[in-house]
Write an enzyme that holds these catalytic residues in place. Sequence first.
Site, PDB file in Angstrom:
ATOM      1  N   GLY A 271      73.159  19.924  19.442  1.00 46.45           N
ATOM      2  CA  GLY A 271      72.985  21.043  18.551  1.00 46.45           C
ATOM      3  C   GLY A 271      72.268  20.436  17.365  1.00 46.45           C
ATOM      4  N   SER A 272      72.214  21.253  16.412  1.00 41.18           N
ATOM      5  CA  SER A 272      71.494  20.941  15.275  1.00 41.18           C
ATOM      6  C   SER A 272      71.844  19.728  14.434  1.00 41.18           C
ATOM      7  CB  SER A 272      71.547  22.055  14.374  1.00 41.18           C
ATOM      8  OG  SER A 272      71.045  23.463  14.800  1.00 41.18           O
ATOM      9  N   VAL A 273      73.044  19.062  14.584  1.00 44.78           N
ATOM     10  CA  VAL A 273      73.309  18.025  13.883  1.00 44.78           C
ATOM     11  C   VAL A 273      72.402  16.964  14.208  1.00 44.78           C
ATOM     12  CG1 VAL A 273      75.708  18.562  13.478  1.00 44.78           C
ATOM     13  CG2 VAL A 273      74.979  17.171  15.894  1.00 44.78           C
TER      14      VAL A 273
END
Lengths: 555, 143
Positions: A271-273
Amino acid sequence: MTGRLAQLQIVDHPQYAEEARLSHNVEQTVTDRRGALLDRNGYPLAASEDTFDVMVERDAWKARAPGDEAVSKLTGVISVPAQQLLDQLNSTDIFEVDAARNLSFEKAEAVRKAGLDGVRLVSSSHRVYPEGNMAAQVLGFVGRDSSGLTGLEADLDSVLAGTKGSLTAERDGLGRDLAFGRREEVAPQPGADVVLTIDRYIQRLAEQELDRTVKENKASGGTIVVVQPKTGEILAMASRPTFDVTALDLSDDSKLALYRDRAITDMYEPGSVFKLVTTAAALDLGLVSPDTWWYDSGVFKASEWYVHNWDFSANGPQTVQQMLSKSLNTGAAWVAQQLGPDRFYDYVSRFGFGRPSGIGLSGDAPGRVRTPQDDGNWRDIDMATNSFGQGISVTPLQMAMAVATIANNGLAMKPQIVKETVSPAGRQSNAPQPLQQVISPASAQTLRNMMGVVVDGINKHYLDVQGYKIGGKTGTANLATADAGYKDQAYISSFVGIAPLDDPAIAVLVKIDEPQGVPWGTVVAAPAFSRLVQQTLTYLNIPPTEEALVSKLGQ
Amino acid sequence: MATAPRTQTRAVIAELVQSPTLPVLLILAAMVIGIAALLPLVQSSGATTTAGNIQALEQEKTSWQAQLRELETQVATLGSLNRIEAEARDRLGMEPPQVTHYITVDVPPPESQKLPSRFLPNEHPKPQSESSLWKDLFGWMLP
């Protein structure tokens, strides 16, 4: 009579000779102490203590009755029902049976002092865990023969086990060693102690915070990894669900899945990491700066597919810093588009994704990265989704090491779990191993500053490490299923961060699987990161910022 | 020619047989033979006893070793973080801090107390400055 003699002396000679040999000679493999697994400060996490197995000679005991004095004495000490022992003796074909295993020293002394004929004690060993169930999946466990079965116990078995020896001795008809009989002994060599990079204090903190977060969010599991960026040493690596290494039940196949070290074996979509990796590549190539802006219409088009923001927002003109702070998917896809597939996947590979981490443990998964070169079904949308961490699979350790690379001025270090090996022959230390300069120190510094701004924008109710400046990034990803789809209403919440921001001592990944309720990384994972880092920095004697000192002294 | 020595031998034997010391000699000879015959038995018995003692000592060594390792494990268990926290919380009434305050102090931190265990890495002794007669002499002569 002559015929019977001929049968005994000639025809049945080999059988009786073998029985006599078994009766008079004892041959056994002997082992010395199995090496201990120690934390980085020398505290034992797994060690062996001497125990004793009780061997009972069949022929000397099978005719005895349950009420016999010798039977009562023995079974009273070894806590085995008398009838059970006698049944065991009467139903076996072997010369002697093990009536009890892993007897403590005190109980073994009681058996010895009883002076029972046909009973002997054989030295054995038992694995003990002074810190309880700590780091169970990392350490693994041993079988009844003291051979490693999982985890480090299995991977380092040849180092820990030492060299086996042998003992051949003659004994009398009652199973006692003949004092003047033949005795040949090859001495065993003790195993080496292995000093790990794990710090028991930080490991315990990580496990406590993981347990608390999983419980509070009714999650199905999670992982926390703490890395020392300058050396690549793993300070803590915890996963849930786990198993109780002090009360193993190997007959239960349903527990097999609990034994694996999920931090290195399990892949997930980060995801966004992962936007940190996308941004790092673009910064390093000079394609963007924190202030570079683009127009967020709320939709990014990749061929015939569309990418939306997580909240379906349209934000208008936005900078790269805002892309990271607001975690805009459209912005990450736009940055990846500036890179192009070749450069994007080159940086993905340089950060260590798509290949095993090299930590040296079994099950070190490579992750899954689809590129135009090795997958004919690759499409533009793949890079767009990969840019914000969907459609790409990584292990928690890989993600933690990527963040550690950013913390270490762009220099990737090989992850290490074994610090040194201590044996009678001497010490063998594992020096930190640099892998490659992934991004320039200047780019890494810029990205760290951007991570600091991201943290500044997070509500202090969720993330507040008092006295320190830190950087990080949240992530909330859909949970991928085996059939290349996504599980409905199931998410992975995560937070990756570094602390302190100006001279990072630790890089931390917190990943929580399938939290119930609000799934956002900020709400679920960031509080665990905050508490863990607060205590870890204090424990590591890292001084807080001057501002923190002044403000506290002024109170 | 040959009859003279044979006659002399017979005379000596006859004299010996009639001698009053013969029984004494025979008894002495029997005792020597008996003692000689007992020697291997005594030797064997001594060796058996020694071997038995060795086995007993080996047994004792195994027992001491087992006790030592059990104690090492006990020490390690007593130093475990779970136990320390339980002692701090239950016996000393301590609680985890809710707020962290940072202050500077001018004294070095206390030395960390380590477990007296074989598991811990050896401490490297600090090198001591070498002293010699010549050094002392020059040290005394020079300002």
